[in-house]
Design a protein around this motif. Structure first.
Motif, mmCIF file in Angstrom:
data_model
loop_
_atom_site.group_PDB
_atom_site.id
_atom_site.type_symbol
_atom_site.label_atom_id
_atom_site.label_comp_id
_atom_site.label_asym_id
_atom_site.label_seq_id
_atom_site.Cartn_x
_atom_site.Cartn_y
_atom_site.Cartn_z
ATOM 1 N N ILE A 140 44.772 29.216 79.947
ATOM 2 C CA ILE A 140 44.978 29.332 81.070
ATOM 3 C C ILE A 140 45.469 29.497 81.847
ATOM 4 N N THR B 76 41.847 32.074 83.461
ATOM 5 C CA THR B 76 41.651 30.370 84.975
ATOM 6 C C THR B 76 42.503 30.618 86.431
ATOM 7 N N PHE B 77 43.775 30.447 86.090
ATOM 8 C CA PHE B 77 44.658 30.054 86.826
ATOM 9 C C PHE B 77 44.494 31.163 87.864
#
Lengths: 255, 335
Positions: free
Chosen positions: B91, B94-95
């Protein structure tokens, strides 16, 4: 009397581990009011649905009036189904349509597809439907939508629908299980009436022994898909009852 | 039987682990390269990912195991497990990569507001001189959307029966028909109405007819999906009952299926018309006629006060449609 229905070595597997019907042999005489007892999951519904092939049996033979229903397909199967009415626990009516249309829908097997779009144009048929509704005491409800009716009334509509088929055999799958005791008795009374006055053979699954004794002429019990009792309703005593429903069971008298 | 299942789940778990590390190492290299720390080489990337994938897989505590062999994994809090950290890094990275690729720049958003100040002030000061002309373009859009919806209904209605799992027999023919109808509907639906409009503009020429065809295609596919899902949700009891009377398949559909789906179908159709009015504007932008075309022309001429008028008219229509269709749907679902 003649056998209207004969089951020979009937088996149904849902998958390798689920043997729903296990080698059932059964002979049903014309005019019988056969009560089918057994726990939920013992195969009662499956057995009833195999007879009119709503569920495909895995192996075995089902002779209805001398013909093996398992050999039939397409139109001959549909013609056999016309003579085998069915009544369901959840009534299975078309709730958005009127009582009259629901009654008429019992006749679908006799219609061409075009005619089934306009069943009300046939005055004779409408008269017959109204007669059947009158018989179950619902003539004044003919133009009401089914969803506005009570459970007992809905089951009576289902009986009127079955009558439109002119059935020789009625399969009733726990017809009173979602009704209160008083209504249950009245629905059973209508079925008993069909059995006596119209000589329609009935196979009815039930949970109440009192109703079985009152209306049944013969009782058959299933346990784990096997036939484990076949006899008169009066033969079922406390011990037999516990054999069918398990040692913890107590007979509940609903009257 | 049991053993086969185990091998298969092991393979699935390994593939997942491998894919995760391909992604993580790939995005990791991307970031490091942006910072000029390392030079990207395909062989490095591949070797690192495969090695890390195998290492995590062997621990038996990886995300792949969690996904396909969860019964074998002890229940623990996520931060005490390898798979928990894998998800966390997934996560987070990806951000960060997303932020970089999209070139997110909040300062620009605030500091450069004055560039659009003139346009916005003109949009809020619409030019009513062209009202009649724009209203006629708007009515073109509404009629276009209406016809597209009306023509889509019967087609989708018929297709939906063949795209409903519970109505198609479970044999080779039934499955084939079901899969073909479903797949075609999905493909047609996943191609945006905008693309259909471009195709039909070439086919039948620029104008509202091309726009209508584009919306028709898209609505037909979308309604087929919505309708068939409705059929899959109906009560199967009446179907059983009608079959048991000896009715044929068509009679079962007429008596047991159609009465159950008619009011949800109407509700969906109303909703679709609502969507089509909004989409008709966009379709018009690429030549599908109506208010969208007018919007594009005015925008290219930089007549911002006219664009403002169009914008407010569209907002008005969408608001009214939304309200009306909402009310109608409420009535239909209740009864």
């Amino acid at each position: 009397m003649e056998n209207i229905l004969t089951l020979e070595k009937l088996n149904k597997f849902y998958d390798e581990d689920t043997h729903a019907i296990n080698d059932v042999d059964l002979e049903v005489k014309e005019g019988d009011f056969l009560i089918l007892l057994g726990l939920s999951g013992s195969g009662k519904s499956t057995l009833l649905r195999c007879i009119n092939r709503l569920i495909e049996p895995t192996s075995g033979k089902i002779y209805f009036e001398g013909t093996n229903v398992c050999d039939l397909g397409g139109t001959p199967l549909r013609h056999a189904r016309r003579e085998i009415g069915m009544i369901f626990q959840q009534f299975n009516l078309i709730k958005n349509l009127t009582v009259l249309t629901n009654a008429l829908s019992g006749r679908l097997g006799y219609f061409s597809t075009i005619k089934s779009l306009f069943p009300r144009l046939d005055n004779e048929l409408v008269a017959q439907a109204k007669k059947n509704l009158k018989r179950v005491g619902l003539e004044e409800f003919a133009n009401q939508k089914v969803k506005n009716l009570s459970g007992g009334q809905q089951q009576r509509v289902a009986i009127a629908r079955v009558l439109m088929q002119n059935p020789k055999l009625i399969l009733a799958d726990e017809p009173v299980a979602s009704l209160d005791p008083a209504t249950a008795d009245s629905v059973m009374r209508y079925l008993g009436n069909l059995n006596k006055n119209d000589n329609i053979t009935i196979i009815c699954s039930l949970h109440f022994l009192s109703l079985a004794r009152k209306y049944g002429t013969r009782v058959v019990a299933l346990k784990g898909g096997k036939l484990m009792f076949d006899g008169e309703p009066t033969e079922i005593d406390e011990q037999k009852f516990k054999d069918i429903y398990g040692q913890d069971a107590e007979e509940v008298d609903i009257k | 039987m049991k053993k086969q299942y185990n091998t298969l789940s092991l393979i699935k778990a390994f593939i997942i682990d491998l894919l995760i590390w391909l992604y993580l190492v790939g995005t990791g290299f991307y970031l490091l390269e942006q910072l000029n720390v390392v030079e990207y080489k395909f062989s490095y990337f591949l070797i690192t990912s495969v090695v890390l994938g195998i290492i995590t897989f062997v621990t038996q505590n990886s995300l792949g195991h969690k996904g396909f062999r969860s019964k074998k994994i002890k229940k623990r809090r996520w931060y005490k497990t390898l798979w928990g950290w894998e998800i966390f890094i997934l996560i987070a990275i990806t951000f960060v990569v997303g932020w970089d690729i999209v070139e997110v720049n909040p300062i620009k958003l605030i500091a450069k507001f004055k560039n659009s100040k003139v346009i916005i002030s003109q949009l809020f000061n619409p030019n009513f001189d062209n009202l009649l002309k724009m209203l006629s373009a708007l009515s073109e859009t509404i009629y276009l959307a209406l016809l597209a919806t009306v023509f889509a209904i019967p087609l989708a209605f018929i297709f939906s029966f063949f795209a409903a799992r519970n109505l198609m027999p479970k044999n080779l023919l039934g499955n084939t028909v079901y899969i073909i109808v479903r797949t075609v509907a999905t493909i047609v639906r996943s191609i945006e109405a905008l693309v259909w409009a471009i195709i039909f503009c070439v086919w039948v020429g620029i104008g509202p007819f091309a726009g209508m065809l584009a919306l028709l295609f898209h609505s037909m596919a979308a309604l087929t999906k919505l309708y068939s899902e409705q059929i899959e949700n109906i009560d199967s009891g009446p179907i059983e009952a009608m079959k048991s009377t000896g009715a044929n398949t068509l009679q079962v559909w007429i008596y047991a299926v159609i009465p159950q789906i008619i009011s949800p179908y109407l509700a969906f159709t109303m909703y679709r018309w609502d969507i089509n009015v909004r989409m008709a504007t966009i379709v018009g932008f690429v030549g599908g006629g109506g208010i969208g075309l007018a919007l594009k022309q005015e925008q290219q001429l930089l007549h911002w006060r006219n664009v403002g008028l169009i914008m407010w008219l569209i907002a008005l229509v969408v608001w009214i449609m939304d309200m009306v269709s909402g009310k109608v749907r409420e009535k239909l679902v209740k009864h």
